[in-house]
Scaffold this motif. Structure first.
Motif, PDB file in Angstrom:
ATOM      1  N   THR A  89       5.497  -1.806  -6.936  1.00 11.06           N
ATOM      2  CA  THR A  89       4.931  -2.141  -5.630  1.00 11.06           C
ATOM      3  C   THR A  89       3.449  -1.782  -5.577  1.00 11.06           C
ATOM      4  O   THR A  89       2.624  -2.558  -5.074  1.00 11.06           O
ATOM      5  CB  THR A  89       5.701  -1.426  -4.506  1.00 11.06           C
ATOM      6  N   GLU A  90       3.093  -0.636  -6.129  1.00 12.34           N
ATOM      7  CA  GLU A  90       1.678  -0.247  -6.164  1.00 12.34           C
ATOM      8  C   GLU A  90       0.874  -1.206  -7.034  1.00 12.34           C
ATOM      9  O   GLU A  90      -0.254  -1.564  -6.689  1.00 12.34           O
ATOM     10  CB  GLU A  90       1.530   1.190  -6.648  1.00 12.34           C
ATOM     11  N   LEU A  91       1.454  -1.636  -8.149  1.00 11.91           N
ATOM     12  CA  LEU A  91       0.779  -2.623  -8.991  1.00 11.91           C
ATOM     13  C   LEU A  91       0.632  -3.938  -8.233  1.00 11.91           C
ATOM     14  O   LEU A  91      -0.419  -4.576  -8.285  1.00 11.91           O
ATOM     15  CB  LEU A  91       1.552  -2.830 -10.296  1.00 11.91           C
ATOM     16  N   GLY A  92       1.659  -4.335  -7.502  1.00  9.43           N
ATOM     17  CA  GLY A  92       1.589  -5.558  -6.702  1.00  9.43           C
ATOM     18  C   GLY A  92       0.480  -5.503  -5.668  1.00  9.43           C
ATOM     19  O   GLY A  92      -0.223  -6.489  -5.442  1.00  9.43           O
ATOM     20  N   ARG A  93       0.315  -4.350  -5.054  1.00 15.84           N
ATOM     21  CA  ARG A  93      -0.778  -4.189  -4.078  1.00 15.84           C
ATOM     22  C   ARG A  93      -2.138  -4.326  -4.763  1.00 15.84           C
ATOM     23  O   ARG A  93      -3.061  -4.935  -4.213  1.00 15.84           O
ATOM     24  CB  ARG A  93      -0.674  -2.841  -3.376  1.00 15.84           C
TER      25      ARG A  93
END
Length: 106
Positions: A89-93
């Protein structure tokens, strides 16, 4: 000397991150999973040009990296979903900033 070591470690981590997200289709798979967990067929429908074989390979790679997790839903009918981990999720952000750049400049 420790500044050189820290710089080398940082460069290694940055390089590793680009090796992960630079693989063809990875960013789109992550993008597809940002909203909610999806079944394999839903990811494939979201990215129709992606072959099922390559999608399977990329999902396995992302699982190994701790970015995606496979979840079996035991309700009837039983189904398998894929979802982003906290790391994913952090990578997606972070990739969201690239999407904003692309909208503006491409």
């Amino acid at each position: 000397m420790s500044d050189d070591k820290n710089a080398n470690q940082l460069c290694g981590k940055v390089e590793q991150s680009y090796l992960i997200i630079g693989r063809k289709w990875v960013a789109l798979i992550i993008h597809a999973l940002m909203e909610e967990p999806k079944r394999f067929s839903e990811i494939h429908a979201y990215i129709p040009d992606l072959s099922k074989r390559v999608l399977n390979d990329r999902i396995k790679e992302l699982e190994e990296e701790g970015i995606v997790v496979r979840h079996v839903v035991t309700e009837r009918p039983v189904r398998t979903e894929y979802m982003l981990t906290r790391k994913g999720t952090e990578l997606g952000r972070a990739l969201g900033a690239v999407e904003q750049w692309a909208e503006k400049w491409l």
